[in-house]
Scaffold this active site. Structure first.
Site, PDB file in Angstrom:
ATOM      1  N   LYS A   1      33.699  60.615  48.739  1.00  0.00           N
ATOM      2  CA  LYS A   1      35.065  60.123  48.924  1.00  0.00           C
ATOM      3  C   LYS A   1      36.028  61.293  48.954  1.00  0.00           C
ATOM      4  O   LYS A   1      35.999  62.150  48.086  1.00  0.00           O
ATOM      5  CB  LYS A   1      35.433  59.178  47.786  1.00  0.00           C
TER       6      LYS A   1
ATOM      7  N   MET B   1      34.815  58.063  34.268  1.00  0.00           N
ATOM      8  CA  MET B   1      35.591  57.371  35.308  1.00  0.00           C
ATOM      9  C   MET B   1      36.566  56.364  34.701  1.00  0.00           C
ATOM     10  O   MET B   1      36.750  55.264  35.210  1.00  0.00           O
ATOM     11  CB  MET B   1      34.641  56.673  36.295  1.00  0.00           C
TER      12      MET B   1
ATOM     13  N   ASP C   1      27.491  64.026  47.859  1.00  0.00           N
ATOM     14  CA  ASP C   1      28.804  63.557  47.423  1.00  0.00           C
ATOM     15  C   ASP C   1      29.688  64.773  47.212  1.00  0.00           C
ATOM     16  O   ASP C   1      29.198  65.900  47.115  1.00  0.00           O
ATOM     17  CB  ASP C   1      28.694  62.789  46.098  1.00  0.00           C
TER      18      ASP C   1
END
Length: 252
Positions: free
Chosen positions: A59, A173, A36
């Protein structure tokens, strides 16, 4: 058939020097690294051999995130080809890293694996901001919560219940959901003067901290333009960051 072995490695909160010795040793033997972006710097990634295949599944701006089921399929597929497969994640694989889901798939396929813990930002970022999660005078309990579920009706987080049940809340988050989280707590009767800290880019040179209250954190976070990756910490210990900060002084 002899399969390869998968190592789920936690890359830690951001500072490459916080990577564990075992993680470094394993990365040096990797044939494939499935990684990631968040928490995985080039410095960490480059510990792997030059010849190791590197597969990005995170991402990036302008790119769609790879669905978790596709990532899991990729890990299994590569493991069946043999060799040492490293699944490299930011923080710790088992703290909102979906490591449990990936391990379940490996078990189902009879693939050997090992989990190498990483230092979670939920612990490291407050520590670098001078905020102890527990303190004999202020906090004897901690809850680590994901902010992603703040808007999910099917799996709602009872923010008020948690706030009343534990002394320290660490929300990962949760930047985009901050306003909703705070408003739910205030409407539920949580004290508006409850201390809150927000820490951006924990353990990295650009780390910054704002310390406020439940009533003022939304305006302060907007004013200082706090962005992900940031953690939100709610509890009496947050105020200790005003005098115990050692890595970088809070903005306010």
């Amino acid at each position: 058939m002899v399969y390869g072995k998968v190592y789920l490695i936690g890359a830690g909160p951001g500072d490459p020097k916080l990577l564990t010795v075992k993680a470094v040793e394993t990365l040096k033997s990797a044939d494939i690294v499935i990684y990631d972006r968040l928490g995985v710097s080039d410095e960490v990634l480059n510990i792997a051999p030059v010849a190791a295949e590197r597969l990005f599944v995170g991402k990036r701006t302008g790119m769609h995130e790879v669905p978790q089921d596709k990532i899991t399929e990729l890990i299994v597929e590569k493991a069946k080809e043999g060799g040492v497969i490293v699944r490299l994640k930011g923080g710790d694989p088992f703290i909102f890293g979906r490591g449990g889901e990936e391990v379940e798939a490996l078990v189902a396929e009879g693939i050997s694996f090992e989990v190498i813990p990483g230092i979670s930002s939920s612990v490291a970022a407050p520590m670098y901001a001078g905020i102890p999660l527990t303190h004999r005078d202020y906090a004897a309990s901690v809850a680590i919560i994901t902010g992603h579920r703040a808007g999910e009706a099917e799996k709602p987080v009872d923010w008020v219940k948690i706030a009343n049940a534990v002394d320290t809340m660490v929300i990962l988050m949760g930047v985009e959901s901050l306003e909703g989280i705070v408003n739910k707590m205030l409407k539920g009767g949580v004290k508006p003067d409850k201390p809150v800290a927000m820490i951006e880019s924990g353990t990295l040179p650009q780390q910054r901290t704002v310390i406020a209250t439940l009533e003022t954190i939304i305006d302060k976070a907007k004013k200082d333009n706090f962005k992900p990756p940031s953690i939100i910490l709610i509890g009496e210990v947050a105020d200790l960051g005003r005098k115990l900060a050692w890595f970088k002084q809070p903005l306010s």
